[in-house]
Design an enzyme around this catalytic site. Structure first.
Site, PDB file in Angstrom:
ATOM      1  N   ASP A 179       0.833  -1.200   0.000  1.00 42.62           N
ATOM      2  CA  ASP A 179       0.000   0.000   0.000  1.00 42.62           C
ATOM      3  C   ASP A 179       0.870   1.255   0.000  1.00 42.62           C
ATOM      4  OD1 ASP A 179      -2.434   1.755   0.724  1.00 42.62           O
ATOM      5  OD2 ASP A 179      -3.259  -0.261   0.700  1.00 42.62           O
ATOM      6  N   HIS A 219      -3.451   5.498   3.847  1.00 39.50           N
ATOM      7  CA  HIS A 219      -4.348   4.545   3.184  1.00 39.50           C
ATOM      8  C   HIS A 219      -4.077   3.119   3.660  1.00 39.50           C
ATOM      9  CE1 HIS A 219      -5.937   2.134  -0.265  1.00 39.50           C
ATOM     10  NE2 HIS A 219      -6.888   3.048  -0.233  1.00 39.50           N
ATOM     11  N   SER A 397     -10.930  -0.130  -2.295  1.00 43.65           N
ATOM     12  CA  SER A 397      -9.750  -0.242  -1.440  1.00 43.65           C
ATOM     13  C   SER A 397     -10.065  -0.929  -0.119  1.00 43.65           C
ATOM     14  CB  SER A 397      -9.192   1.146  -1.124  1.00 43.65           C
ATOM     15  OG  SER A 397      -8.625   1.741  -2.256  1.00 43.65           O
TER      16      SER A 397
END
Length: 539
Positions: A179, A219, A397
């Site tokens: 990520d 994220h 996601s």
């Protein structure tokens, strides 16, 4: 005339000296056999054990790139090595077109493939007016803060809560997350349980080449929280007891093909560490430079660097779970790289009413395969942020890791099943399995149903049964079955995962061990399209 000549010279100069990205593929690996003969020099014992359980042998892909080749490319004029892949036997390099082209003169270079498609033989030409493209938002925005109990729907939708009730929570399995960054994971409360139980095994930042994953864009922090986060009555991940590696491969400041190469390098590291499940809440379709971007024609699972590597990862015994992408309501609505790979479990997003999110990228792959494969909740999914706050977020996601954690917990219930068996059970449990489409794929999996189906197959195996005796053994063992079986075979692997003996059993239940040294071996018996492993001691 002088103006025209000057313009021509400037154009030539720009073409010769502007920076390009390319993959340089090598012809061979001169020392491959020495690594295969000494597998612990390139793979961990856990990686070897994972392959042994699934009956997967070693091959030349597992050997590292020949270091002398790397050294000569690194020393070449104007060349910067950005990343490398042993599986594809290639380096990602950056330099002028002239300097990159000069590498073809090295005798060990097999071919060069430019990220700029127009520079490759037969490559497509892009309109000069479209030199850059707008970037797809792969990271959608946080909407609601502090949503107590909000994770219930996303877990229950998959019946992952049922797995947890049976005490299948990912224990014994290892997950790698690729990520953009994991700030706060080393300090904040939602990850305290992971830290207290030593469930974070390590990580690496492939963008900055440092062993610190607790930086970058949050994220990855939110993605990890969907799998391993734990805040009582607020957020419970789908695999709270799995072990985790955290890898930064995404540079949020730009979109460049080097991120694909970072991803592949991280994937290879994950393999060497013995990872079982890989989660990728990233996808690639359009790059900042249009000449590097893909088109839908490229979404065939074979064109991109990352998608080819994803299929290799599956051949090594791992399961790659990737988000479908957030471009479903754009001019390019299809799934991106590496979600187009045939063996990747590509996940689209639904809301809490199980209706597809309009942003969720669609299929099929360009060659007509069903994509996405399955769906999970990606609208108002509950996450933990880098500050430790509980929030909700939108995007495939988050559908991806919610599903990946459920897969991990499910696999922990059946650790001897192969990755292919697990993926097929997951797909077959989904609510649209009988009539898949390009929006939902096979639909939303039901892990309670998958468990019951898997349990039935194990019970059928046990009902037929077999006995391997004596154990410990001297120079011979005998295999007998309690029922009629078809095409039974037995294979023996040493502690390094190397296949040392294999033969059919049907007409010869007595197996000679004369050629095996004393020690502990893993045996794998296969019949009726199922298999089971065990240990044998040779005196």
């Amino acid at each position: 005339m002088k103006k025209a000549l000057l313009l021509f010279v400037l154009l030539l100069t720009t073409a010769a000296f502007s920076q390009e990205d390319a993959w340089v593929y090598f012809a061979d690996k001169p020392l491959a056999q020495s690594y295969i003969d000494n597998p612990l020099s390139m793979l961990s014992q856990r990686a070897l054990d994972r392959r042994t359980t699934q009956g997967i042998g070693l091959n030349v892909q597992d050997a590292p790139i020949h270091q002398l080749y790397i050294d000569q490319v690194t020393a070449a004029t104007g060349i910067t090595v950005m990343a490398k892949s042993k599986w594809l036997n290639a380096l990602h390099v950056r330099g002028s077109q002239t300097d990159i082209a000069a590498l073809s003169g090295l005798p060990f270079v097999n071919r060069i493939h430019y990220a700029n498609h127009s520079l490759n033989p037969g490559g497509r030409q892009l309109p000069q007016a479209n030199l850059t493209t707008s970037r797809i938002n792969k990271f959608l925005d946080t909407q609601v803060n502090y949503n107590y109990g909000g994770s219930a729907t996303q877990v229950q939708m998959l019946k992952a809560d049922w797995l947890h009730q049976q005490d299948f929570t990912g224990s014994g399995k290892v997950v790698a997350i690729m990520d953009a960054g994991f700030p706060g994971v080393n300090t904040e409360a939602p990850f305290q349980r992971l830290r207290d139980n030593n469930l974070i095994l390590g990580g690496y930042d492939f963008v900055n080449k440092v062993a610190n994953p607790y930086t970058g864009y949050q994220h990855g922090t939110q993605v990890l929280s969907n799998m391993g986060g734990y805040v009582d009555a607020q957020l419970i991940g789908t695999a709270p007891d799995a072990h985790y590696y955290l890898f930064i491969t995404e540079d949020v400041n730009s979109e460049n093909p080097v991120e694909e190469s970072n991803w592949v390098e991280a994937l290879e590291m994950a393999d060497s560490l013995g990872v079982d499940v890989v989660n990728t809440s990233l996808g690639y379709f359009e790059y900042d430079t249009a000449a590097y971007s893909y088109t839908y024609d490229d979404m065939d699972g074979q064109t991109s660097f990352a998608s080819r590597a994803a299929d290799i990862a599956f051949s090594k015994g791992m399961i790659c779970v990737t988000s479908a992408g957030n471009s479903g309501n754009t001019a390019n609505p299809h799934i991106g790289v590496p979600g187009d790979a045939a063996t990747v479990l590509t996940v689209g997003a639904v809301n809490n009413a199980e209706i597809r999110a309009t942003f969720s990228s669609i299929g099929p792959s360009f060659d007509g395969r069903i994509k996405p494969d399955v769906m999970a909740m990606g609208v108002a999914a509950t996450v933990a942020t880098q500050s430790g706050a509980i929030a909700t977020n939108n995007g495939t996601s988050f559908a991806g890791p919610i599903l990946a954690g459920a897969v991990t917990s499910f696999w922990s219930a059946f650790p001897n099943k192969t990755n292919a068996e697990i993926v097929q059970l997951v797909k077959a449990s989904a609510d649209r399995f009988a009539s898949p489409d390009n929006n939902y794929g096979y639909g939303i999996p039901d892990f309670q149903q998958a468990y019951n189906t898997a349990l039935l197959s194990v019970s059928e195996f046990d009902a037929k049964g077999f006995v391997v005796y004596p154990n410990p053994a001297n120079n011979q063992v005998t295999v007998t079955f309690t029922d009629v079986v078809t095409k039974p075979t037995i294979a023996f692997y040493n502690s390094l995962g190397q296949l040392v003996l294999q033969q059919t059993i049907e007409n010869n239940p007595a197996i000679s061990l004369d050629n095996l040294n004393s020690g502990i071996y893993i045996y794998k018996i296969t019949f009726d399209n199922v298999s089971q492993t065990g240990k044998l001691v040779k005196k």
